[in-house]
Design a protein around this motif. Structure first.
Motif, PDB file in Angstrom:
ATOM      1  N   VAL A   1      19.719   7.621  52.663  1.00  0.00           N
ATOM      2  CA  VAL A   1      20.744   8.502  53.216  1.00  0.00           C
ATOM      3  C   VAL A   1      21.004   9.672  52.276  1.00  0.00           C
ATOM      4  CG1 VAL A   1      23.161   8.663  53.896  1.00  0.00           C
ATOM      5  CG2 VAL A   1      21.825   6.637  54.522  1.00  0.00           C
ATOM      6  N   ALA A   2      21.139   9.382  50.975  1.00  0.00           N
ATOM      7  CA  ALA A   2      21.407  10.433  50.000  1.00  0.00           C
ATOM      8  C   ALA A   2      20.250  11.426  49.942  1.00  0.00           C
ATOM      9  CB  ALA A   2      21.648   9.819  48.625  1.00  0.00           C
ATOM     10  N   GLY A   3      19.027  10.923  50.042  1.00  0.00           N
ATOM     11  CA  GLY A   3      17.871  11.812  50.017  1.00  0.00           C
ATOM     12  C   GLY A   3      17.830  12.712  51.231  1.00  0.00           C
ATOM     13  N   PHE A   4      18.178  12.168  52.386  1.00  0.00           N
ATOM     14  CA  PHE A   4      18.174  12.961  53.618  1.00  0.00           C
ATOM     15  C   PHE A   4      19.263  14.031  53.589  1.00  0.00           C
ATOM     16  CE2 PHE A   4      19.599  13.681  58.020  1.00  0.00           C
ATOM     17  CZ  PHE A   4      18.406  14.099  58.593  1.00  0.00           C
ATOM     18  N   VAL A   5      20.429  13.674  53.059  1.00  0.00           N
ATOM     19  CA  VAL A   5      21.572  14.588  53.078  1.00  0.00           C
ATOM     20  C   VAL A   5      21.531  15.593  51.926  1.00  0.00           C
ATOM     21  CG1 VAL A   5      24.099  14.737  52.882  1.00  0.00           C
ATOM     22  CG2 VAL A   5      23.048  12.924  54.263  1.00  0.00           C
ATOM     23  N   GLY A   6      21.158  15.110  50.719  1.00  0.00           N
ATOM     24  CA  GLY A   6      21.346  15.961  49.549  1.00  0.00           C
ATOM     25  C   GLY A   6      20.112  16.452  48.840  1.00  0.00           C
ATOM     26  N   SER A   7      18.907  16.176  49.367  1.00  0.00           N
ATOM     27  CA  SER A   7      17.694  16.547  48.640  1.00  0.00           C
ATOM     28  C   SER A   7      17.562  18.058  48.436  1.00  0.00           C
ATOM     29  CB  SER A   7      16.452  16.015  49.366  1.00  0.00           C
ATOM     30  OG  SER A   7      16.379  16.531  50.683  1.00  0.00           O
ATOM     31  N   GLU A   8      17.930  18.846  49.446  1.00  0.00           N
ATOM     32  CA  GLU A   8      17.808  20.302  49.318  1.00  0.00           C
ATOM     33  C   GLU A   8      18.786  20.843  48.277  1.00  0.00           C
ATOM     34  OE1 GLU A   8      17.990  22.488  52.931  1.00  0.00           O
ATOM     35  OE2 GLU A   8      16.397  21.329  53.908  1.00  0.00           O
ATOM     36  N   ILE A   9      20.007  20.328  48.276  1.00  0.00           N
ATOM     37  CA  ILE A   9      21.009  20.786  47.305  1.00  0.00           C
ATOM     38  C   ILE A   9      20.554  20.454  45.889  1.00  0.00           C
ATOM     39  CG2 ILE A   9      23.386  20.467  46.495  1.00  0.00           C
ATOM     40  CD1 ILE A   9      24.160  19.847  49.386  1.00  0.00           C
ATOM     41  N   ILE A  10      20.075  19.227  45.704  1.00  0.00           N
ATOM     42  CA  ILE A  10      19.613  18.811  44.380  1.00  0.00           C
ATOM     43  C   ILE A  10      18.385  19.606  43.968  1.00  0.00           C
ATOM     44  CG2 ILE A  10      18.605  16.878  43.097  1.00  0.00           C
ATOM     45  CD1 ILE A  10      20.492  15.057  44.724  1.00  0.00           C
ATOM     46  N   GLY A  11      17.512  19.916  44.934  1.00  0.00           N
ATOM     47  CA  GLY A  11      16.337  20.713  44.639  1.00  0.00           C
ATOM     48  C   GLY A  11      16.686  22.102  44.135  1.00  0.00           C
ATOM     49  N   VAL A  12      17.794  22.646  44.624  1.00  0.00           N
ATOM     50  CA  VAL A  12      18.215  23.990  44.219  1.00  0.00           C
ATOM     51  C   VAL A  12      18.986  23.971  42.905  1.00  0.00           C
ATOM     52  CG1 VAL A  12      19.655  25.970  44.835  1.00  0.00           C
ATOM     53  CG2 VAL A  12      18.252  24.856  46.589  1.00  0.00           C
ATOM     54  N   TYR A  13      19.927  23.018  42.794  1.00  0.00           N
ATOM     55  CA  TYR A  13      20.853  23.041  41.655  1.00  0.00           C
ATOM     56  C   TYR A  13      20.578  21.978  40.590  1.00  0.00           C
ATOM     57  CZ  TYR A  13      23.585  25.964  44.815  1.00  0.00           C
ATOM     58  OH  TYR A  13      23.990  26.974  45.666  1.00  0.00           O
ATOM     59  N   GLY A  14      19.713  21.024  40.877  1.00  0.00           N
ATOM     60  CA  GLY A  14      19.549  19.907  39.962  1.00  0.00           C
ATOM     61  C   GLY A  14      18.350  19.961  39.048  1.00  0.00           C
ATOM     62  N   ARG A  15      17.534  20.995  39.157  1.00  0.00           N
ATOM     63  CA  ARG A  15      16.311  21.049  38.369  1.00  0.00           C
ATOM     64  C   ARG A  15      16.486  21.731  37.020  1.00  0.00           C
ATOM     65  NH1 ARG A  15      12.897  17.445  39.719  1.00  0.00           N
ATOM     66  NH2 ARG A  15      11.284  18.632  38.658  1.00  0.00           N
ATOM     67  N   SER A  16      17.685  22.176  36.719  1.00  0.00           N
ATOM     68  CA  SER A  16      17.947  22.845  35.452  1.00  0.00           C
ATOM     69  C   SER A  16      17.729  21.906  34.277  1.00  0.00           C
ATOM     70  CB  SER A  16      19.394  23.372  35.437  1.00  0.00           C
ATOM     71  OG  SER A  16      19.793  23.694  34.129  1.00  0.00           O
ATOM     72  N   VAL A  17      17.166  22.436  33.203  1.00  0.00           N
ATOM     73  CA  VAL A  17      16.994  21.654  31.987  1.00  0.00           C
ATOM     74  C   VAL A  17      18.348  21.171  31.479  1.00  0.00           C
ATOM     75  CG1 VAL A  17      16.186  21.708  29.597  1.00  0.00           C
ATOM     76  CG2 VAL A  17      14.902  22.901  31.366  1.00  0.00           C
ATOM     77  N   LEU A  18      19.379  21.997  31.637  1.00  0.00           N
ATOM     78  CA  LEU A  18      20.716  21.628  31.181  1.00  0.00           C
ATOM     79  C   LEU A  18      21.247  20.422  31.960  1.00  0.00           C
ATOM     80  CD1 LEU A  18      22.974  22.375  29.232  1.00  0.00           C
ATOM     81  CD2 LEU A  18      23.913  23.893  30.996  1.00  0.00           C
ATOM     82  N   VAL A  19      21.021  20.419  33.272  1.00  0.00           N
ATOM     83  CA  VAL A  19      21.453  19.283  34.100  1.00  0.00           C
ATOM     84  C   VAL A  19      20.707  18.019  33.684  1.00  0.00           C
ATOM     85  CG1 VAL A  19      21.422  18.309  36.433  1.00  0.00           C
ATOM     86  CG2 VAL A  19      22.132  20.688  36.080  1.00  0.00           C
ATOM     87  N   ILE A  20      19.409  18.128  33.505  1.00  0.00           N
ATOM     88  CA  ILE A  20      18.598  16.966  33.151  1.00  0.00           C
ATOM     89  C   ILE A  20      18.979  16.446  31.768  1.00  0.00           C
ATOM     90  CG2 ILE A  20      16.246  16.161  32.688  1.00  0.00           C
ATOM     91  CD1 ILE A  20      15.294  18.093  34.847  1.00  0.00           C
ATOM     92  N   ALA A  21      19.266  17.358  30.837  1.00  0.00           N
ATOM     93  CA  ALA A  21      19.708  16.950  29.505  1.00  0.00           C
ATOM     94  C   ALA A  21      21.030  16.194  29.593  1.00  0.00           C
ATOM     95  CB  ALA A  21      19.863  18.173  28.601  1.00  0.00           C
ATOM     96  N   GLY A  22      21.962  16.713  30.394  1.00  0.00           N
ATOM     97  CA  GLY A  22      23.270  16.076  30.534  1.00  0.00           C
ATOM     98  C   GLY A  22      23.180  14.690  31.135  1.00  0.00           C
ATOM     99  N   THR A  23      22.413  14.542  32.213  1.00  0.00           N
ATOM    100  CA  THR A  23      22.293  13.233  32.853  1.00  0.00           C
ATOM    101  C   THR A  23      21.519  12.248  31.976  1.00  0.00           C
ATOM    102  OG1 THR A  23      20.372  14.091  34.078  1.00  0.00           O
ATOM    103  CG2 THR A  23      22.493  14.067  35.228  1.00  0.00           C
ATOM    104  N   THR A  24      20.527  12.742  31.250  1.00  0.00           N
ATOM    105  CA  THR A  24      19.795  11.882  30.328  1.00  0.00           C
ATOM    106  C   THR A  24      20.738  11.294  29.278  1.00  0.00           C
ATOM    107  OG1 THR A  24      17.737  13.144  30.612  1.00  0.00           O
ATOM    108  CG2 THR A  24      17.921  11.800  28.627  1.00  0.00           C
ATOM    109  N   LEU A  25      21.624  12.115  28.749  1.00  0.00           N
ATOM    110  CA  LEU A  25      22.573  11.664  27.730  1.00  0.00           C
ATOM    111  C   LEU A  25      23.657  10.761  28.326  1.00  0.00           C
ATOM    112  CD1 LEU A  25      22.985  15.029  25.796  1.00  0.00           C
ATOM    113  CD2 LEU A  25      21.928  12.955  24.892  1.00  0.00           C
ATOM    114  N   ILE A  26      24.280  11.208  29.408  1.00  0.00           N
ATOM    115  CA  ILE A  26      25.412  10.467  29.993  1.00  0.00           C
ATOM    116  C   ILE A  26      24.988   9.079  30.463  1.00  0.00           C
ATOM    117  CG2 ILE A  26      27.033  10.399  31.928  1.00  0.00           C
ATOM    118  CD1 ILE A  26      27.124  13.507  31.689  1.00  0.00           C
ATOM    119  N   PHE A  27      23.911   9.024  31.238  1.00  0.00           N
ATOM    120  CA  PHE A  27      23.493   7.729  31.775  1.00  0.00           C
ATOM    121  C   PHE A  27      22.800   6.864  30.718  1.00  0.00           C
ATOM    122  CE2 PHE A  27      23.965  10.223  35.713  1.00  0.00           C
ATOM    123  CZ  PHE A  27      24.871   9.394  36.359  1.00  0.00           C
TER     124      PHE A  27
END
Length: 274
Positions: A100-126
Motif C-alpha cells: 500500500v505504501a509503495g502504491f501511494v507514496g513511491s512517486e513522492i519518495i522518488g522525488v524527495y527521498g533520494r537526497s544524500v542528506l535524507v539517506i544519511a539521516g535515516t541511516t543514522l536514526i534507524f
C-alpha cells in the motif's frame, strides 16, 4: 564492456547481495559509488538482474521453509491450518502495508527521498533505533508465538523502508526485537518477508524494462545476477550463524560511521543532494 565496467558490475552486484539482507541499508551503499567515484547507473536491466539473484538466494536458503509454508498455505484455503500455514498468512499480512505504501507514496519518495542528506539521516536514526532495540531486547518469543498484531506492526515498520537509508531488514528486525522476539526469529521472519517484497519490486522493474524495450547487455545482467545471488547466499548464512554471538552492535557502529561519511559527502559535494 571494458575491464573497469566489469569491475563496477561485480562490486555493485556484491553490494546489492550483501546489503539486501544485512541491516545496513542497500540504498545508502548504492548511492556512494556514484557520489564518490562518479559511476554511472548500470541500468534497469541490471537492477532487475540483481533483484532476481538475491530473490533466488533467499528462496534457496529457506527452500524447506518456503516449500512447507506454500503447501500449508494452499491447504489452509481448504480450511486446514497448521503452524506453517499460519506463518505463511502472517507473511502475507505483514507484506500488505509495504504494498500500500509503495502504491501511494513511491512517486513522492522518488522525488524527495533520494537526497544524500535524507539517506544519511535515516541511516543514522534507524541505526540508533536498531541498537536501542537490541540492547533492550527480551528474547522471550519465537515465530510460533507471533500474533496477527505482531505481524501487522512489523509490516508497518517494513513500509518505512521505502524511505531510502532505512534498511528493510534493519527496520523489520528492529520492530521484531522491540516486540520481544529473539534475534534468530526476528532475522528469519525478516528474511521470509523479503521474498514477496523482492518479488514484487523485481516484477515492477521487469515491466518497466519491457515497456522501455531498450537494448540490454545480457552478459552483464547475468553476471550481476550470479554475483549478487552468491554474495546474498553467503551473507544470509554467515549473518544467521554469527547473529547470537555478535548481536547488532557491529551493524549499528557501521551505520553510524556510514551515516557520517554520507554527511561528509553531502557537504563536500553540495551537488550531491540529488
Amino acid at each position: 564492456m571494458n575491464v573497469s565496467e566489469w569491475i563496477q558490475t561485480a562490486l555493485l552486484a556484491i553490494l546489492q547481495g550483501l546489503t539486501e539482507f544485512l541491516p545496513i541499508s542497500s540504498s545508502a551503499h548504492l548511492i556512494l559509488p556514484s557520489q564518490l567515484w562518479g559511476w554511472d547507473d548500470q541500468g534497469l536491466a541490471f537492477d532487475v538482474g540483481v533483484h532476481v539473484g538475491t530473490l533466488l538466494a533467499v528462496m534457496f536458503y529457506f527452500r524447506r521453509e518456503v516449500l512447507l509454508m506454500t503447501r500449508a498455505w494452499f491447504r489452509s484455503l481448504g480450511g486446514h491450518t497448521d503452524a506453517e500455514g499460519r506463518l505463511a498468512w502472517l507473511v502475507v499480512l505483514a507484506t500488505l502495508p509495504a504494498l500500500v505504501a509503495g502504491f501511494v507514496g513511491s512517486e513522492i519518495i522518488g522525488v524527495y527521498g533520494r537526497s544524500v542528506l535524507v539517506i544519511a539521516g535515516t541511516t543514522l536514526i534507524f541505526g540508533v533505533l536498531l541498537g536501542w532495540a537490541d540492547a533492550r531486547r527480551r528474547e522471550q518469543r519465537t515465530t510460533t508465538e507471533m500474533s496477527v498484531k505482531d505481524a501487522g506492526l512489523i509490516g508497518l515498520a517494513q513500509a518505512l523502508a521505502l524511505i531510502p537509508g532505512t534498511s528493510r531488514s534493519g527496520i523489520t528486525i528492529t520492530a521484531a526485537l522491540m516486540l520481544g522476539f529473539d534475534r534468530q526469529s526476528a532475522a528469519r521472519f525478516s528474511f521470509l518477508l523479503s521474498i514477496p517484497v523482492i518479488l514484487g519490486a523485481g516484477t515492477l522493474k521487469g515491466l518497466e524494462l519491457y515497456q522501455e524495450g531498450s537494448s540490454t547487455h545480457w552478459l552483464q545482467v547475468g553476471a550481476g545476477a550470479l554475483i549478487a545471488g552468491l554474495s546474498a547466499l553467503a551473507c544470509i548464512h554467515l549473518f544467521l550463524k554469527w547473529l547470537d554471538r555478535v548481536g547488532m552492535k557491529p551493524f549499528v557502529i557501521y551505520r553510524l560511521l556510514l551515516g557520517m561519511l554520507l554527511l561528509v559527502t553531502y557537504f563536500a559535494w553540495p551537488g550531491g543532494a540529488a
